[in-house]
Motif scaffolding. Structure first.
Motif, PDB file in Angstrom:
ATOM      1  N   ILE A 111       8.708 -41.152  17.482  1.00 26.06           N
ATOM      2  CA  ILE A 111       8.350 -40.199  16.437  1.00 26.06           C
ATOM      3  C   ILE A 111       9.603 -39.401  16.059  1.00 26.06           C
ATOM      4  O   ILE A 111      10.428 -39.092  16.910  1.00 26.06           O
ATOM      5  CB  ILE A 111       7.217 -39.290  16.960  1.00 26.06           C
ATOM      6  CG1 ILE A 111       5.953 -40.141  17.149  1.00 26.06           C
ATOM      7  CG2 ILE A 111       6.948 -38.124  16.013  1.00 26.06           C
ATOM      8  CD1 ILE A 111       4.925 -39.509  18.043  1.00 26.06           C
ATOM      9  N   ASP A 112       9.721 -39.060  14.764  1.00 24.00           N
ATOM     10  CA  ASP A 112      10.885 -38.304  14.262  1.00 24.00           C
ATOM     11  C   ASP A 112      12.208 -39.028  14.494  1.00 24.00           C
ATOM     12  O   ASP A 112      13.224 -38.407  14.809  1.00 24.00           O
ATOM     13  CB  ASP A 112      10.928 -36.892  14.872  1.00 24.00           C
ATOM     14  CG  ASP A 112       9.847 -35.981  14.286  1.00 24.00           C
ATOM     15  OD1 ASP A 112       9.294 -36.334  13.215  1.00 24.00           O
ATOM     16  OD2 ASP A 112       9.555 -34.939  14.897  1.00 24.00           O
ATOM     17  N   GLU A 113      12.181 -40.339  14.321  1.00 25.69           N
ATOM     18  CA  GLU A 113      13.419 -41.122  14.378  1.00 25.69           C
ATOM     19  C   GLU A 113      14.398 -40.549  13.346  1.00 25.69           C
ATOM     20  O   GLU A 113      14.027 -40.278  12.206  1.00 25.69           O
ATOM     21  CB  GLU A 113      13.090 -42.587  14.063  1.00 25.69           C
ATOM     22  CG  GLU A 113      14.284 -43.514  14.186  1.00 25.69           C
ATOM     23  CD  GLU A 113      13.899 -44.996  13.909  1.00 25.69           C
ATOM     24  OE1 GLU A 113      12.694 -45.319  13.875  1.00 25.69           O
ATOM     25  OE2 GLU A 113      14.831 -45.805  13.714  1.00 25.69           O
ATOM     26  N   ARG A 114      15.647 -40.365  13.751  1.00 25.88           N
ATOM     27  CA  ARG A 114      16.637 -39.786  12.841  1.00 25.88           C
ATOM     28  C   ARG A 114      18.040 -40.106  13.334  1.00 25.88           C
ATOM     29  O   ARG A 114      18.249 -40.370  14.517  1.00 25.88           O
ATOM     30  CB  ARG A 114      16.451 -38.268  12.753  1.00 25.88           C
ATOM     31  CG  ARG A 114      16.599 -37.542  14.073  1.00 25.88           C
ATOM     32  CD  ARG A 114      15.995 -36.144  13.992  1.00 25.88           C
ATOM     33  NE  ARG A 114      16.190 -35.393  15.216  1.00 25.88           N
ATOM     34  CZ  ARG A 114      15.418 -35.492  16.307  1.00 25.88           C
ATOM     35  NH1 ARG A 114      14.401 -36.362  16.324  1.00 25.88           N
ATOM     36  NH2 ARG A 114      15.658 -34.762  17.366  1.00 25.88           N
ATOM     37  N   VAL A 115      18.974 -40.066  12.391  1.00 22.94           N
ATOM     38  CA  VAL A 115      20.361 -40.381  12.742  1.00 22.94           C
ATOM     39  C   VAL A 115      21.234 -39.198  12.315  1.00 22.94           C
ATOM     40  O   VAL A 115      21.066 -38.672  11.219  1.00 22.94           O
ATOM     41  CB  VAL A 115      20.792 -41.719  12.076  1.00 22.94           C
ATOM     42  CG1 VAL A 115      20.808 -41.634  10.550  1.00 22.94           C
ATOM     43  CG2 VAL A 115      22.148 -42.175  12.579  1.00 22.94           C
ATOM     44  N   PRO A 116      22.156 -38.765  13.187  1.00 24.11           N
ATOM     45  CA  PRO A 116      23.044 -37.668  12.774  1.00 24.11           C
ATOM     46  C   PRO A 116      23.980 -38.144  11.655  1.00 24.11           C
ATOM     47  O   PRO A 116      24.548 -39.227  11.747  1.00 24.11           O
ATOM     48  CB  PRO A 116      23.826 -37.331  14.048  1.00 24.11           C
ATOM     49  CG  PRO A 116      23.635 -38.478  14.978  1.00 24.11           C
ATOM     50  CD  PRO A 116      22.397 -39.209  14.568  1.00 24.11           C
ATOM     51  N   LEU A 117      24.134 -37.302  10.622  1.00 21.01           N
ATOM     52  CA  LEU A 117      24.967 -37.698   9.485  1.00 21.01           C
ATOM     53  C   LEU A 117      26.412 -37.949   9.920  1.00 21.01           C
ATOM     54  O   LEU A 117      27.039 -38.919   9.489  1.00 21.01           O
ATOM     55  CB  LEU A 117      24.938 -36.602   8.407  1.00 21.01           C
ATOM     56  CG  LEU A 117      23.582 -36.388   7.735  1.00 21.01           C
ATOM     57  CD1 LEU A 117      23.665 -35.207   6.768  1.00 21.01           C
ATOM     58  CD2 LEU A 117      23.136 -37.640   6.993  1.00 21.01           C
TER      59      LEU A 117
END
Ligand SMILES: [Zn+2]
Length: 439
Positions: A416-422
């Motif tokens: 859940i809330d998969e995300r990649v740092p910019l």
């Protein structure tokens, strides 16, 4: 403000990744509902065509689209490098997320969305690098074959396995490959980071247990019950701990870790050291032994009828060279009366952490992060590398990403809330650019 009309690849990668995240490529395992893969492949084709790269889309079934393109190198005699990324994602339930999983939102320095780290981030990095090369006239030394695949999340039958079985010629000359899951950082301290490069993958050994008994009435005395027999076998497997088997990859990983962290690792008790690795302990912990987890049960059709058969599915993962040994141990655990049927059996992979390609990966990481310590590791899951290795290609997981020290990276995969740092995404573009130019 920039005066150049040419976009920086480190800026463009964010737009490309966001666009890809907004195309819902959920792989349901059902061909009728996998339309997103086609749209994503067309998007990639369009982004390549804009800069003069011809790509072909190969459908394995309606909508199940795979894209392959070849960028000619300047030294035609050299072996080609395959760069592969899948376009499909696992399902995401919007109710469980802080942002909509297909909105591609930027928040708190991260790009959010299903696929942000698995693996539209890498797809976008590859596109950003290639688009920049085409605009500036850069060509790699060797041919680089790009493959964007469907169906990785459901076993790759409509993706990488289809391509390698039906369109092998697309990979002519490819001897090495990079793809997921590797190249990400694990912070030792402020100064030092391990970068885990995947050189091995466990095998997939999914099997079904079949118990048979005498059908009968649920009210009677009955000593030949298929459900009871199956339940006993499942419990024995579920509670069993397979012995530790050290492979070359895990040995090399632990040697480097012991060096960098300055800790002694007892070869007879690697688990104590692994437990100290925090967020990557669960990644490494699964690679020192075979595993077998019961996942499904099926039996019966009425409350008062003893069924004649019962089945269970066991998700087993074997270390390199251990599949037969695992089967032998499982047969011993379930006993002679339970039949074992394999429903999926894909061998483990293992290559060595050496040679020019590894040197180039390490050099590119160190150039962008002087505190980088590249280490080989084994993935407990499977990737498209399983298919490409069937062509004799030496496969590595190298999708470079510098991560914040406190991010639970492994928890984001299918999470859940998969995300990649910019900034991690931008770091990846710089590393990949260096690596692909020199490899
Ligand atoms: Zn993946």
């Amino acid at each position: 403000m920039t005066t150049s009309a040419r976009p920086e690849p480190t800026d463009e990668v964010v737009d490309l990744c966001r666009d890809l995240l907004r195309i819902d490529t959920t792989n349901t395992g059902d061909n009728d509902t996998s339309a997103g893969e086609r749209r994503a492949a067309e998007y990639v084709a369009e982004k390549l065509a804009e800069v003069g790269v011809d790509a072909e889309i190969h459908e394995s079934a309606p909508g199940r689209a795979n894209l392959v393109a070849r960028i000619a190198g300047t030294e035609p005699g050299r072996d080609a490098l395959l760069v592969h990324g899948h376009l499909d994602v696992v399902p995401a339930d919007p109710d469980e997320w802080s942002v909509h999983p297909f909105s591609g939102e930027v928040r708190d320095g991260y790009l959010w969305g299903r696929g942000a780290i698995d693996m539209k981030d890498f797809d976008a990095m590859v596109l950003a690098v290639v688009r920049d090369w085409q605009r500036t006239g850069v060509r790699p030394r060797r041919d680089v074959v790009l493959a964007f695949t469907a169906d990785e999340e459901a076993g790759s039958d409509y993706g990488a396995h289809f391509l390698t079985q039906r369109h092998r010629d697309l990979f002519d000359g490819c001897t090495e490959a990079i793809g997921e899951v590797g190249g990400f950082s694990y912070s030792v301290d402020e100064q030092r980071r391990l970068y885990l490069i995947e050189t091995a993958e466990k095998g997939i050994d999914w099997l079904r247990l079949h118990a048979r008994g005498r059908p009968g009435h649920g009210s009677m005395v009955h000593d030949d019950n298929a459900v009871t027999a199956l339940a006993e076998a499942v419990a024995r497997i579920g509670r069993h701990r397979f012995p530790v088997v050290m492979t070359d990859t895990v040995r090399a990983f632990l040697a480097e870790v012991s060096d960098v962290l300055g800790i002694e690792i007892d070869p007879d008790d690697p688990e104590t050291a692994i437990a100290k690795l925090g967020p990557i302990a669960n990644i490494i912990g699964a690679t020192i032994r075979n595993t077998a987890n019961p996942t499904r049960l099926a039996a019966g059709y009425k409350d008062n009828v003893i069924p004649g058969r019962a089945t269970a599915t066991i998700d087993c993962r074997s270390l390199p060279g251990q599949s037969e040994e695992l089967e032998r141990q499982l047969r011993e655990l379930v006993g002679p009366d339970i039949a074992i049927e394999y429903v999926q059996r894909q061998p483990a992979l293992e290559t060595t952490f050496d040679g020019d390609l590894v040197a180039q990966m390490s050099a590119a990481l160190r150039a962008e992060d002087p505190g980088a310590h590249p280490v080989p590791y084994m993935l407990s899951g499977g990737t498209d590398a399983k298919a490409f290795s069937q062509l004799g290609i030496r496969c590595f997981g190298f999708a470079p990403l510098r991560l914040p020290a406190d991010l639970n990276f492994s928890g984001l995969f299918h999470g859940i809330d998969e995300r990649v740092p910019l900034d991690g995404l931008q770091f990846g573009v710089r590393v990949l650019d260096r690596f692909l130019r020199n490899c």
